[in-house]
Motif scaffolding. Sequence first.
Motif, PDB file in Angstrom:
ATOM      1  N   ALA A   1       0.762  -0.865   0.015  1.00 57.48           N
ATOM      2  CA  ALA A   1      -0.368  -0.042  -0.070  1.00 57.48           C
ATOM      3  C   ALA A   1       0.962   1.210   0.042  1.00 57.48           C
ATOM      4  O   ALA A   1       2.153   1.137   0.442  1.00 57.48           O
ATOM      5  CB  ALA A   1      -0.838  -0.209   1.212  1.00 57.48           C
ATOM      6  N   ALA A   2       0.309   2.222  -0.602  1.00 56.00           N
ATOM      7  CA  ALA A   2       1.189   3.434  -0.723  1.00 56.00           C
ATOM      8  C   ALA A   2       0.911   4.326   0.801  1.00 56.00           C
ATOM      9  O   ALA A   2       0.083   3.994   1.288  1.00 56.00           O
ATOM     10  CB  ALA A   2       0.812   4.653  -1.782  1.00 56.00           C
ATOM     11  N   PRO A   3       2.207   4.811   1.352  1.00 52.13           N
ATOM     12  CA  PRO A   3       3.439   5.104   0.527  1.00 52.13           C
ATOM     13  C   PRO A   3       4.442   4.049   0.838  1.00 52.13           C
ATOM     14  O   PRO A   3       5.626   4.416   0.910  1.00 52.13           O
ATOM     15  CB  PRO A   3       3.685   6.494   1.319  1.00 52.13           C
ATOM     16  N   PHE A   4       4.111   3.008   0.924  1.00 46.35           N
ATOM     17  CA  PHE A   4       4.988   1.918   1.473  1.00 46.35           C
ATOM     18  C   PHE A   4       5.070   0.912   0.063  1.00 46.35           C
ATOM     19  O   PHE A   4       5.398  -0.406   0.199  1.00 46.35           O
ATOM     20  CB  PHE A   4       4.682   0.978   2.522  1.00 46.35           C
ATOM     21  N   HIS A   5       4.759   1.431  -1.070  1.00 45.13           N
ATOM     22  CA  HIS A   5       4.618   0.603  -2.115  1.00 45.13           C
ATOM     23  C   HIS A   5       6.031   0.587  -3.028  1.00 45.13           C
ATOM     24  O   HIS A   5       6.071  -0.235  -4.166  1.00 45.13           O
ATOM     25  CB  HIS A   5       3.622   1.098  -3.212  1.00 45.13           C
ATOM     26  N   ALA A   6       6.964   1.478  -2.661  1.00 44.52           N
ATOM     27  CA  ALA A   6       7.982   1.774  -3.479  1.00 44.52           C
ATOM     28  C   ALA A   6       8.695   0.640  -4.202  1.00 44.52           C
ATOM     29  O   ALA A   6       9.300   0.419  -5.413  1.00 44.52           O
ATOM     30  CB  ALA A   6       9.015   2.610  -3.000  1.00 44.52           C
ATOM     31  N   TRP A   7       8.851  -0.600  -3.415  1.00 43.95           N
ATOM     32  CA  TRP A   7       9.696  -1.814  -3.573  1.00 43.95           C
ATOM     33  C   TRP A   7       8.734  -2.550  -4.936  1.00 43.95           C
ATOM     34  O   TRP A   7       9.392  -3.247  -5.645  1.00 43.95           O
ATOM     35  CB  TRP A   7       9.956  -2.632  -2.471  1.00 43.95           C
ATOM     36  N   THR A   8       7.440  -2.480  -4.932  1.00 39.30           N
ATOM     37  CA  THR A   8       6.733  -3.377  -5.721  1.00 39.30           C
ATOM     38  C   THR A   8       7.149  -3.575  -7.092  1.00 39.30           C
ATOM     39  O   THR A   8       7.418  -4.562  -7.534  1.00 39.30           O
ATOM     40  CB  THR A   8       5.376  -3.168  -5.588  1.00 39.30           C
ATOM     41  N   PRO A   9       6.982  -2.242  -7.729  1.00 43.82           N
ATOM     42  CA  PRO A   9       7.590  -2.679  -9.148  1.00 43.82           C
ATOM     43  C   PRO A   9       8.757  -3.111  -9.586  1.00 43.82           C
ATOM     44  O   PRO A   9       9.182  -3.927 -10.436  1.00 43.82           O
ATOM     45  CB  PRO A   9       7.329  -0.988  -9.706  1.00 43.82           C
ATOM     46  N   ASP A  10       9.871  -2.402  -8.781  1.00 42.22           N
ATOM     47  CA  ASP A  10      11.144  -3.153  -9.014  1.00 42.22           C
ATOM     48  C   ASP A  10      10.899  -4.483  -8.759  1.00 42.22           C
ATOM     49  O   ASP A  10      11.901  -5.312  -9.557  1.00 42.22           O
ATOM     50  CB  ASP A  10      12.269  -2.375  -7.891  1.00 42.22           C
TER      51      ASP A  10
ATOM     52  N   GLY B   1      -1.569   3.569  -7.587  1.00 44.26           N
ATOM     53  CA  GLY B   1      -1.618   2.546  -8.366  1.00 44.26           C
ATOM     54  C   GLY B   1      -2.129   2.718  -9.627  1.00 44.26           C
ATOM     55  O   GLY B   1      -1.805   2.418 -10.955  1.00 44.26           O
ATOM     56  N   ALA B   2      -3.507   2.983  -9.891  1.00 46.85           N
ATOM     57  CA  ALA B   2      -3.956   3.485 -11.372  1.00 46.85           C
ATOM     58  C   ALA B   2      -3.380   4.406 -11.959  1.00 46.85           C
ATOM     59  O   ALA B   2      -3.403   4.086 -13.118  1.00 46.85           O
ATOM     60  CB  ALA B   2      -5.712   3.690 -10.844  1.00 46.85           C
ATOM     61  N   VAL B   3      -2.958   5.569 -11.336  1.00 45.34           N
ATOM     62  CA  VAL B   3      -2.465   6.598 -12.330  1.00 45.34           C
ATOM     63  C   VAL B   3      -1.302   6.268 -13.003  1.00 45.34           C
ATOM     64  O   VAL B   3      -0.997   6.471 -14.113  1.00 45.34           O
ATOM     65  CB  VAL B   3      -2.784   7.998 -11.540  1.00 45.34           C
ATOM     66  N   VAL B   4      -0.554   5.902 -11.936  1.00 49.97           N
ATOM     67  CA  VAL B   4       0.897   5.541 -12.431  1.00 49.97           C
ATOM     68  C   VAL B   4       1.056   4.533 -13.382  1.00 49.97           C
ATOM     69  O   VAL B   4       1.914   4.486 -14.271  1.00 49.97           O
ATOM     70  CB  VAL B   4       1.894   5.496 -11.292  1.00 49.97           C
ATOM     71  N   ALA B   5       0.242   3.552 -13.365  1.00 54.36           N
ATOM     72  CA  ALA B   5       0.270   2.382 -14.125  1.00 54.36           C
ATOM     73  C   ALA B   5       0.013   2.812 -15.797  1.00 54.36           C
ATOM     74  O   ALA B   5       0.408   2.302 -16.552  1.00 54.36           O
ATOM     75  CB  ALA B   5      -0.939   1.398 -13.651  1.00 54.36           C
ATOM     76  N   LEU B   6      -0.729   4.209 -15.854  1.00 49.05           N
ATOM     77  CA  LEU B   6      -0.898   4.499 -17.228  1.00 49.05           C
ATOM     78  C   LEU B   6       0.396   4.652 -17.995  1.00 49.05           C
ATOM     79  O   LEU B   6       0.052   4.687 -19.148  1.00 49.05           O
ATOM     80  CB  LEU B   6      -1.683   5.881 -16.924  1.00 49.05           C
TER      81      LEU B   6
ATOM     82  N   LEU C   1       1.800  -4.440 -14.469  1.00 48.77           N
ATOM     83  CA  LEU C   1       0.859  -5.477 -13.589  1.00 48.77           C
ATOM     84  C   LEU C   1       1.153  -5.280 -12.012  1.00 48.77           C
ATOM     85  O   LEU C   1       0.570  -5.223 -11.130  1.00 48.77           O
ATOM     86  CB  LEU C   1       1.498  -6.763 -13.537  1.00 48.77           C
ATOM     87  N   ALA C   2       2.497  -4.605 -11.711  1.00 46.81           N
ATOM     88  CA  ALA C   2       2.919  -4.420 -10.247  1.00 46.81           C
ATOM     89  C   ALA C   2       1.920  -3.055  -9.720  1.00 46.81           C
ATOM     90  O   ALA C   2       1.457  -3.057  -8.569  1.00 46.81           O
ATOM     91  CB  ALA C   2       4.181  -4.021 -10.137  1.00 46.81           C
ATOM     92  N   TYR C   3       1.667  -2.079 -10.839  1.00 46.71           N
ATOM     93  CA  TYR C   3       1.075  -1.042 -10.172  1.00 46.71           C
ATOM     94  C   TYR C   3      -0.259  -1.477 -10.350  1.00 46.71           C
ATOM     95  O   TYR C   3      -1.035  -1.060  -9.253  1.00 46.71           O
ATOM     96  CB  TYR C   3       1.349   0.356 -11.373  1.00 46.71           C
ATOM     97  N   SER C   4      -0.694  -2.451 -11.185  1.00 42.93           N
ATOM     98  CA  SER C   4      -1.994  -2.845 -11.042  1.00 42.93           C
ATOM     99  C   SER C   4      -2.383  -3.636  -9.629  1.00 42.93           C
ATOM    100  O   SER C   4      -3.429  -3.348  -9.088  1.00 42.93           O
ATOM    101  CB  SER C   4      -2.530  -3.719 -12.265  1.00 42.93           C
ATOM    102  N   SER C   5      -1.486  -4.189  -9.279  1.00 44.95           N
ATOM    103  CA  SER C   5      -1.732  -5.039  -7.931  1.00 44.95           C
ATOM    104  C   SER C   5      -1.547  -3.963  -6.666  1.00 44.95           C
ATOM    105  O   SER C   5      -2.258  -4.299  -5.784  1.00 44.95           O
ATOM    106  CB  SER C   5      -0.438  -6.018  -7.777  1.00 44.95           C
ATOM    107  N   ILE C   6      -0.796  -2.756  -6.993  1.00 40.22           N
ATOM    108  CA  ILE C   6      -0.906  -1.788  -5.916  1.00 40.22           C
ATOM    109  C   ILE C   6      -2.341  -1.233  -5.907  1.00 40.22           C
ATOM    110  O   ILE C   6      -3.086  -0.875  -4.929  1.00 40.22           O
ATOM    111  CB  ILE C   6      -0.009  -0.747  -6.090  1.00 40.22           C
ATOM    112  N   ALA C   7      -2.871  -0.833  -7.198  1.00 41.72           N
ATOM    113  CA  ALA C   7      -4.334  -0.524  -7.221  1.00 41.72           C
ATOM    114  C   ALA C   7      -5.443  -1.118  -6.518  1.00 41.72           C
ATOM    115  O   ALA C   7      -6.102  -1.020  -5.800  1.00 41.72           O
ATOM    116  CB  ALA C   7      -4.771  -0.167  -8.921  1.00 41.72           C
ATOM    117  N   HIS C   8      -4.936  -2.581  -6.902  1.00 39.53           N
ATOM    118  CA  HIS C   8      -6.048  -3.517  -6.112  1.00 39.53           C
ATOM    119  C   HIS C   8      -5.888  -3.685  -4.833  1.00 39.53           C
ATOM    120  O   HIS C   8      -7.056  -3.927  -3.971  1.00 39.53           O
ATOM    121  CB  HIS C   8      -5.958  -4.994  -6.693  1.00 39.53           C
TER     122      HIS C   8
END
Lengths: 631, 525
Positions: free
Chosen positions: B261-270, B325-330, B339-346
């Motif tokens: 969850a944001a703001p603890f999501h930074a690791w997810t995409p990497d 999640g939703a906006v940055v995935a764009l 898909l990582a940002y999508s998982s953040i959005a979910h």
Amino acid sequence: MTEVLPADGVFGLSWLLVAVPAISAVVLLVGGRRTDRWGHLLGTAAPAFAFVLGVVLFVALLGRGEQERRVGQQLWTWFEVGGLRADFGLLLDPLSALFVLLITGVGSLIHVYSIGYMAHDARRRRFFGYLNLFIAAMLMLVLADNYLALFLGWEGVGLASYLLIGFWQHKNSAAVAAKKAFVVNRVGDMGMVLAIMLMFATFGSVTFEGVAAGIEDASGATQTALGLLLLLGACGKSAQVPLQSWLLDAMEGPTPVSALIHAATMVTAGVYLVVRSGFVYETTEVASTAVVLVGLVTLVVGAIIGCAKDDIKKVLAGSTMSQIGYMMLAAGLGPAGYAFAIFHLITHGFFKANLFLGAGSVMHSMHDDVDMRVYGGLSRLMPVTFVTFAMGYLAIIGFPGFAGFWSKDKVIEAAFADNIWIGIATILAAGVTAFYMTRLMLMTFLGDKRWKSDVHPHESPATMTIPLVVLAVASVLGGVLILGGWIGHFLEPSVGPEEHHDLPIPVLALTAIVTLTVAVGVFIAWRTYGTKEVPVTAPRGSVLTRAARADLYGDALNEAVLMRPGQWTTRWLVWFDNRGLDGGVNGLAALIGGTSGQVRRAQTGYVRSYALAMLGGALLVVVSLLAVTLA
Amino acid sequence: MNEFIAPTVEYAELSPLLIVLGAAVVGVTLEAFLPRRGRHRIQVVFTLVALVAALLATGWVAAGLDEVEGASGRGLIAAEGAIAVDGPSVFMWGVLLVFSIISVMLFAERRIEGGVSAFAGQAAALPGTEAEREASRQGIEHTEVFPLVLFAIGGMLLFPASNDLLTMFIALEVLSLPLYLLCGLARRRRLISQEAAMKYFLLGAFSSAFFVYGIALVYGYAGSFTLADIHAAVDNNTGSTNLLLAGMGLIAVGLLFKVSAAPFHAWTPDVYQGAPTPVTGFMAACTKLAAFGALLRVFYVAFGGAQWDWRPMIWVVAALTMAIGAVVALTQSDIKRMLAYSSIAHAGFLLVGFAGAYGGDGITSLQSVLFYLAAYGFSTIGAFAVVMLVRDPGGEATHLSRWAGLGKTSPLVAGVFAFFMLAFAGIPLTSGFTSKWTVFSAAWAGGAWPLVLLAVGMSAVAAYFYVRVIVLMFFSDPVVDGPTVSVPSLFTSSALVVAVVATVVLGILPGPVLDLAQQAGAFVR
């Protein structure tokens, strides 16, 4: 509204209406190339079957007493969670029965027409698969007995429309148009989703019956919110202002698609929704006034756009918007207008499908050129197309005796009875309709030929002309539905008794005024385009013409109001996520560490900046928790 | 001298957990004694058998759960108060084990890499060196991944079932440590894989520190680690509220990190991008489920009495998570990052259900979140399985531009992926619609309607980038010498079939699974 009876006898077969086209769609789409040879025949047989079944059900419905004409069939429980229960139920009543006939009847004709129109397309089978998908979803939409199943059909027709607009995917413009239609429709769908949520939260039910039972006791704010949210959904699907911009671009799809989906059926789903939800709008003045206003604005905007376009399909698209505006307006007038909205919807289904298919026939012989400025003088070479198109033309402008005359007149009457200024606006718009349609006729079929040298116009094959003839007959005779007030009486079990209204002037005088205005519109068009030569390149035109050519700046407005702020937000958030977070935190790190040199070591700084962001987040969480308590 | 009293352990009820952890230990020994030839096959079969056995044991445990007197839940507190075997635990165990079985089948895939697995032959060999080529040539493989994943699964089973904070912390570490390792074992693109593992490890350790500190503060407040005791302390309002709030916040940080969850999501995409794709799919489905289970248990059971204190915080986090999640995935151009940002959005949508904290007679927040997790997991594993199949000479073709026109060259694979995208977007007749619907209605019923409004809006934004992929696959021209779609072995194909079928069935006939989620009832203290 009368009670819903369980389905017995032949009504037990209602589910086949949806199932047969759906199965056919699956066979065609999954079957692959094996089905190429007979795919179009199966694809045509499915809606034809649904039409025959629809007629049988319709007759059976007529054979029943008036109080027994609402038949419900429960198929299965979609889901049941505590208080929420969503059934997959069908409701066949006079309103949905009329829609079933329109969708399957016009749909079958358009399938037949497509056999000829798409004969040279390598992906014809797929095209029929999508069309069947559309028919199934549209029938689901009108047969659903609750808002959730209706929403399923709603999304289904959206998906089919999206796939079909982008069918000629080799054209970039088609792909862009498909995407635009999808995005704009999502805005409308948000309205639908929220409305359904609100119904569930307020009434604990999403069936028409359940909502109708509870709406009286709901708070005023809920009633208004529900009405406005449903209207937002209707605006998206029916291309009403402010969500109108996708329809003009949607003309990128093959012409049978424009005729079926973007003229006769899908785009009228919004009107269906408003009429079906009449019990909501009857409780809220604000929302029903909003429906009237949306209809009024769209009917004027659509007519103006129709006047300036040189693309034959876009003229018809502008006209579709405008005619749906009439229906929307009538639907917003409440019980006085429901039957007329549906009446105009049906006659419009006939003559607009006729006009689009005629336009398709013209394009077919003109190498898919849509620019009317290079048409002209086609009446002698394409007699069948010309005569059938002329019937549709007379119907849409409201020539006395033709289908559109009866239905439009009724809408104008209802508008007049409600408010004299709205009435005057609808009359003027009828004149403008006559102007742009006459212009289209003159530029396409009459006058001198202005074709390019390599074009050899010819009449279309029988598979295309026969549907045209049938639809032309319907355009002429569609008015019989109103004889003796039949349609209003027939719809009574669904929408309640028709309210009678008093007009300030006699009905005949009003009819005379409307007909006169139409005649003036025709005359002006004839003076402008019939007596002078039509230039092959469009003249610059007045300010209004230029604005209308640019869709009255609808796209520019969308861009300024929605797209740019959206892009700006995206850019800002991405910057925040990628660099801002690092940058800001790196700055913080430099402060904390006291050395800026360490910040430059990107590789380690990267993880550390994430960690610092986490620390910041943690501080935020704890501080906000404490703040909530201390405050 | 006091007499030693042996603790009572309910072996029968804990059997799923014991089977998985026991199998992990046996797996390590197998690794030591089996000859290299055939080890892969034996490990795969052994792991799958152990997971199926655990799944059967879960079914058996579920059938025997008793009603708890005076509460709405079913189950018991086992192992001297350390583990709660209640309805939600058993539901999550079942779903977790199903996901694990599918994931292990993806781990076992060897055909698409030409006879070797997606994991590095020799993790110690530097990428691109002679040693590595030698290892590949000899077909050396790290079959340790199977015991490792069993340990992780064991931790995940324990995590949402732990009834005291110390057990929960241990479960967190047991599930995390093998994952850090697994992330760094990609055969292709080893450097970003190792970088991902490093980042995940450092940040994971950091978040664990927050978690432990939070536990310490809460212990200071309540004088106990047990969730029920903390609940009692909150109800009686003993001790310093500031201590409780600070502890609660820090525990939340540790858990929110795991659910990305944001703001603890930074690791997810990497990490999602760098990790071997089967591992990414496993993490996206299973870690998220376990962490959400733990989050819900801690906040509903221990801090339920203080919900008016933490709800605003969860509202803010949920809103931020959905938006980011939703906006940055764009703007993502890599399919795994998208898909990582999508998982953040979910995760954001799930938090909306959590924030509703609704426990009335409709579907409760807990049940709706459980259902969402089950539905989302299938689609997400399926989507990552498709990513495994689309390949360039250098490995997976993850850049979005490479996927252009895939619908024309491989309509089946592109069609399946498009279907998952539609499910993520929440189109009716897919599981995405029913699961969003249940979560949002629970949140709405719990009074979180502003969040639901935002969530519906964000779903519309998210739909845009899902559809963008579909447009790219079907409406663009294929790229010159574009990626090829490998024909997978039976393992990946059956995993994909299960994922597709589950996504369809949960969309059309969600009833049985919803019923299961409802029967799971509430947490037991």
